[in-house]
Write a protein that holds these residues in place. Structure first.
Motif, PDB file in Angstrom:
ATOM      1  N   LYS A 144       0.554   5.961   4.069  1.00  0.00           N
ATOM      2  CA  LYS A 144      -0.768   6.766   4.639  1.00  0.00           C
ATOM      3  C   LYS A 144      -0.352   8.118   4.782  1.00  0.00           C
TER       4      LYS A 144
ATOM      5  N   THR B 119     -10.450   8.729  10.982  1.00  0.00           N
ATOM      6  CA  THR B 119      -9.585   8.177   9.951  1.00  0.00           C
ATOM      7  C   THR B 119      -8.669   9.371   9.578  1.00  0.00           C
ATOM      8  N   HIS B 120      -9.246  10.350   9.108  1.00  0.00           N
ATOM      9  CA  HIS B 120      -8.512  11.548   8.484  1.00  0.00           C
ATOM     10  C   HIS B 120      -8.255  12.675   9.329  1.00  0.00           C
TER      11      HIS B 120
ATOM     12  N   LYS C   3       0.855  -1.083  -0.008  1.00  0.00           N
ATOM     13  CA  LYS C   3       0.016   0.117  -0.018  1.00  0.00           C
ATOM     14  C   LYS C   3       0.911   1.302   0.297  1.00  0.00           C
TER      15      LYS C   3
END
Ligand code: SF4
Length: 357
Positions: A234, A301-302, A231
């Motif tokens: 982040k 989450t953000h 991935k």
């Protein structure tokens, strides 16, 4: 045009899928929406389980289905009731979208639920994953379902070294999923891939010894299971400060009450109730004053949110908002309210303090 699975299924399902289906027959969890898959109930289960664990989600699925047994009842419910049934599940945009899609089905489709993935995708809040899940499980459409579980299993099985959240990785996963879905039994094969990810090929500790595809798995053979799926790094959640304007009152022998307003539909906590608030992107705390409480750290989450609560005592029986706002005085004990988890927690703390004093 026939897709890969239809062409290949002329010779029977992919050998990996054959092995997987035989495992699934013996290991599938007994979940209530699986016994007799019906589109409305399957739709609810897919939306509820998107960001919720199965044990919690199952209780909410029963509760929601009980309150809104079919799409017409859901479409005609008022939004406060829908939010109240969703209370505690978080990610309230799911409930708002469910409600909006139910209304669209009743008004635009004469109450008939779509029968194809394309039809489902046209409804508010329904993405490719949910659309494919309902169409394959309930209507036997041979479309692959790619959720986080399937993404992980396939990236390990085929040792895909491209980031799955980039186009190159997505394309590789889609090609693999398309080749593996059974055209004869797409609903079962999709559920089997998801189940393998949920029960065996887990994110941190895949149980390769129990995996029906142990001998076929490339990342197990190459020793890369810990590094799959790949991935992109982040983004750091942004820091914000939220200042809540907390007005409270106690009239006579009545309960302690708080002034609450409904948030706009768009943006954070859209459509929920909250103390009036101002949000800014800063880490600098507000000037200290007597009636201030905080910071309460709340992580989404953000964003990382530092919440401060500014109290004022109100001596009025009238509304406490401005002309432009709609709000009301509520007691914390009113269990029908729909405020964010942060407010829920803070209000309970405050109420407990008030009882102690
Ligand atoms: S062998 Fe291990 S890593 Fe490979 S698919 Fe099975 S559980 Fe996942």
């Amino acid at each position: 045009m026939a897709n890969h699975s239809q062409i290949r299924d002329m010779n029977g399902p992919h050998p990996f899928t054959v092995k997987l289906l035989s495992w699934y027959e013996n290991h599938a969890r007994d979940l209530p929406w699986r016994a007799h898959p019906e589109p409305y109930a399957t739709w609810l289960s897919e939306v509820i389980l998107q960001q919720t664990r199965v044990d919690t989600g199952t209780a909410y699925w029963h509760r929601f289905l009980n309150a809104f047994p079919n799409v017409k009842v859901l479409a005609s419910a008022n939004s406060e009731d829908v939010m109240a049934q969703w209370k505690g599940l978080g990610y309230y945009s799911r409930a708002r979208n469910l409600h909006a899609a139910a209304k669209a089905i009743v008004h635009d489709l004469d109450g008939q639920l779509p029968e194809t993935a394309e039809g489902w995708k046209r409804l508010p809040g329904i993405g490719p994953y949910t659309a494919a899940a309902i169409a394959s499980i309930c209507h036997q459409e041979a479309v692959p379902v790619i959720d986080g579980n399937v993404q992980r299993v396939l990236s390990r099985l085929f040792n895909i070294d491209q980031p799955v959240d980039r186009k190159s990785g997505r394309v590789a996963i889609e090609a693999a999923a398309d080749a593996l879905v059974s055209s004869q039994n797409p609903g079962i094969s999709n559920q089997a891939w998801m189940e393998l990810g949920a029960l065996v090929c887990k994110p941190k500790n895949p149980n390769c010894g129990q995996c029906p595809l142990h001998s076929e798995c490339l990342s197990r053979a190459e020793g890369t299971t810990r590094d799959r799926p790949v991935k992109q790094p982040k983004k750091r959640p942004k820091d914000v400060m939220v200042n809540f304007d907390v007005k409270r009152r106690k009239i006579g022998s009545g309960p302690l009450e708080w002034w609450i307003e409904r948030r706009p539909q768009k943006g954070i906590w859209g459509g929920l109730e909250s103390f009036p608030l101002v949000m800014t992107e800063t880490t600098t705390p507000p000037p200290q004053e007597d009636a201030i409480w905080g910071p309460v750290l709340h992580i989404l989450t953000h964003m990382r949110m530092n919440a401060w609560f500014h109290f004022s005592e109100i001596q009025t029986s009238h509304d406490a908002g401005g002309e432009e706002t709609e709000g009301l005085w509520v007691a914390v004990t009113d269990s029908h309210r729909t405020w964010p988890r942060l407010i829920d927690k803070v209000l309970m703390d405050l109420q407990n303090q008030a009882v102690k004093n």
